[in-house]
Scaffold this motif. Structure first.
Motif, mmCIF file in Angstrom:
data_model
loop_
_atom_site.group_PDB
_atom_site.id
_atom_site.type_symbol
_atom_site.label_atom_id
_atom_site.label_comp_id
_atom_site.label_asym_id
_atom_site.label_seq_id
_atom_site.Cartn_x
_atom_site.Cartn_y
_atom_site.Cartn_z
ATOM 1 N N GLU A 96 32.922 6.037 -1.206
ATOM 2 C CA GLU A 96 33.619 5.497 -0.040
ATOM 3 C C GLU A 96 35.126 5.648 -0.271
ATOM 4 O O GLU A 96 35.717 4.958 -1.088
ATOM 5 N N SER A 103 37.802 4.951 1.500
ATOM 6 C CA SER A 103 38.700 3.853 1.859
ATOM 7 C C SER A 103 38.649 2.709 0.860
ATOM 8 O O SER A 103 39.551 1.858 0.863
ATOM 9 N N SER A 148 44.003 4.329 -1.726
ATOM 10 C CA SER A 148 43.825 4.859 -0.378
ATOM 11 C C SER A 148 44.801 4.204 0.596
ATOM 12 O O SER A 148 44.937 2.976 0.627
ATOM 13 N N GLY A 180 44.648 5.095 3.929
ATOM 14 C CA GLY A 180 44.104 5.339 5.251
ATOM 15 C C GLY A 180 44.412 6.743 5.740
ATOM 16 O O GLY A 180 45.117 7.516 5.084
ATOM 17 N N ARG A 233 34.552 9.926 4.606
ATOM 18 C CA ARG A 233 34.032 8.813 3.808
ATOM 19 C C ARG A 233 33.867 9.234 2.350
ATOM 20 O O ARG A 233 34.523 8.694 1.460
#
Length: 585
Positions: free
Chosen positions: A125, A127, A132, A134, A143
């Motif tokens: 994942e 994020s 991260s 965004g 993802r």
């Protein structure tokens, strides 16, 4: 009971056999998939190794990586000298969508994490990772993530970034192993491409050097040689603009005399300060200097933005012996790849050819000037020893013939002829003095020679040689103070033409008549724009007023601009040894 037991006993072996067959089929599929992926890896390695052109190698690497691990999106980032991404190639995002996303990343967030820690990074994942930041607006959702560094001789070159494994699955250890193997092959391919590029560029530099040396030995003027050097530099290094700037006489400023490429007209004639400009920093450093973005470079501290639309720049001092004779600068458009040290290194010796061209041209002009002075001395001797003596003898003959003439009108005509001869001898003596005059300091040459020198200097920035007409006793009738201002006025007027007029022809006139020096500069350019600044022109008017003269500027009869600078002058003292003496004394 026995029948039931027999039946049950017969089903169990069949169930176990089905399970074994299914497990065997699964393992066969796994082996076949592994074999296919190994074949895919081999094909990717071979595909990457086929290319020798570095941009094509980088593109092939990221395309092969996407196919190898079945990812939807892929990218390859090249790490620059400032530990940021200098290049970023993407696969899977259409060009229209890429334009909506905006500028390419420079190396923050997850991308920067691999730059700071060059180790394989696999995330289920994206994020959820602390680094991260965004995704930007209009960016497709992502993802899953897999990133692997590319090393060239144990030095981090860049990273491969893959996102969104197809089918909604996550990247696994096998994907990681395959991509790491591809990264090793990519490092070898990149090194080969670099070596090939270096060898190809070396051959191009040798060919360019040979052509430039041939031009120098042929005695070509410096301007065509400098333009040839710029053309070769732009072609070999893929630059969009090439300029040469030379020191302004009597100061530390630099003036762009030659510009070739994008927006060349706006750069030609540009005057830059020696301190606070990028080219001035190159002279101070005495070596090639580079910047990824000229408008943001901290060494540029003076003046307004001058290089709009340009990004990476390399500037090299043009050194001959121990003297820097100017600066050669190459620039690429904003957003282009920055110049590397390997690209900048050959420029130093190449720019030395430009300095040599300037030095040879200067020596040629010196030799021509010496020949001119020697020729002037010869002419002066011939005028004094031959022409004046014959005129003097003719005048004495006419004077002695007067006593044999009784007619009053004939006597008057003979007297007028004797007076004309006397005035002619005065003019010739004044001309001889002008040919032999030797001032001191910076005005070693007469005004005629200084005017010719100012015209030759202006021709470099104008791109053509102005027309010149000189009349009267310029060297003898113009006092030194007026001569100094006249040369300064001429230089300023021609500089204004080169910077603002966009002219294709320019005419200059220096004339001394009736006790007045008149300097006229006319061009066929765009004329005087309304509301233009007149600080430079005001200076010219002040120079005229302090000698009791005037300055007038207006549009020419056929367009363009016409500047007229008038100053009264007195006949200079020709010295006791050369003073004209009347025949009738």
């Amino acid at each position: 009971m026995s029948e039931t037991s027999t039946e049950s006993g017969g089903q169990l072996p069949r169930l176990r056999l089905d399970e074994l067959l299914e497990e065997l089929q699964t393992r066969i599929d796994t082996i076949r998939g592994t074999r296919d992926r190994l074949h895919g890896l081999l094909e990717a390695v071979l595909s990457v190794g086929r290319e020798l052109d570095l941009p094509h190698v980088l593109r092939r690497i990221v395309e092969s990586a996407v196919v190898l691990v079945d990812a939807e999106y892929g990218a390859l980032g090249v790490i620059g000298d400032d530990a940021q991404l200098s290049e970023f190639l993407t696969v899977g995002i259409p060009d229209e969508q890429a334009l909506k996303i905006g500028p390419l990343p420079s190396g923050h967030g997850i991308l920067g994490e691999l730059i700071r820690n060059p180790e394989t990074l696999r995330l289920p994942e994206l994020s959820a990772h602390p680094a991260s930041h965004g995704l930007p607006e209009n960016h497709p959702p992502m993802r899953t993530f897999l990133g692997v560094p590319i090393r060239v001789r144990d030095v981090a070159f860049g990273n491969i970034y893959l996102t969104e494994k197809r089918g909604g699955r996550e990247f696994d250890t096998e994907d990681e192993a395959l991509l790491a193997t591809l990264a090793v092959a990519a490092g070898i391919a990149i090194e080969n491409a670099r070596l090939y590029k270096r060898a190809r560029e070396g051959q191009r530099w040798m060919e360019a050097n040979a052509e430039v040396v041939s031009e120098l030995l042929s005695g070509a003027d410096e301007t065509p040689v400098l333009e040839l050097i710029i053309d070769h530099g732009r072609r070999i290094l893929g630059a969009d603009l090439g300029v040469v700037a030379l020191p302004v006489a009597g100061g530390t400023d630099l003036q762009v005399t030659i510009a070739v490429g994008v927006d060349a007209e706006s750069h030609r004639g540009l005057v830059l300060p020696g301190e606070g400009s990028f080219m001035g920093a190159a002279i101070a450093a005495g070596r090639p200097i580079t910047t990824p973005h000229i408008a943001k470079d901290p060494r540029v501290t003076v003046g307004p933005p001058r290089w709009q639309g340009l990004g990476p720049v390399v500037a090299v001092p043009m050194v001959a012996g121990e003297k820097a004779r100017g600066v050669l600068m190459l620039a690429r458009k904003e957003g282009s790849v920055e110049f590397t040290e390997a690209e900048a290194s050959p420029l130093l010796s190449f720019a030395g050819h430009a300095a040599l061209a300037l030095e040879l041209a200067e020596r040629r002009r010196g030799a021509e000037q010496l020949a001119l002075l020697e020729d002037r001395d010869r002419i002066a001797r011939d005028l004094h020893d031959l022409a004046i003596q014959r005129l003097f003898a003719t005048g004495m003959t006419l004077q002695s013939a007067l006593r044999f003439v009784d007619h009053p009108e004939a006597s008057e005509r003979l007297m007028r002829a004797v007076d004309d001869l006397d005035e002619t001898i005065k003019i010739i003596r004044s001309t001889i003095f002008g040919l032999r005059v030797r001032a001191s300091g910076r005005a070693v040459q007469g005004l005629r020679v200084r005017v010719s020198g100012a015209m030759a200097q202006a021709a470099r920035t104008l791109g053509f040689t102005p027309g010149l007409r000189m009349e009267g006793l310029i060297d003898t009738d113009v006092p030194p103070a007026v001569a100094d201002d006249a040369v300064a006025v001429l230089a300023e007027a021609l500089s204004n033409v080169s910077r603002h007029a966009r002219a294709t022809t320019t005419g200059v006139s220096f004339a001394v008549a009736s006790g007045t020096l008149t300097v006229t500069v006319s061009d066929n350019g765009v004329g005087m724009p309304a509301g233009s600044r007149r600080s430079g022109l005001d200076n010219l008017a002040v120079r005229a007023e302090r000698h009791g003269g005037t300055m007038d500027i207006r549009s020419g009869a056929e367009g363009g601009t016409r500047l007229v600078w008038r100053v009264p002058v007195a006949r200079a003292d020709t010295g006791p040894a050369e003073k004209p003496r009347p025949l009738l004394s």
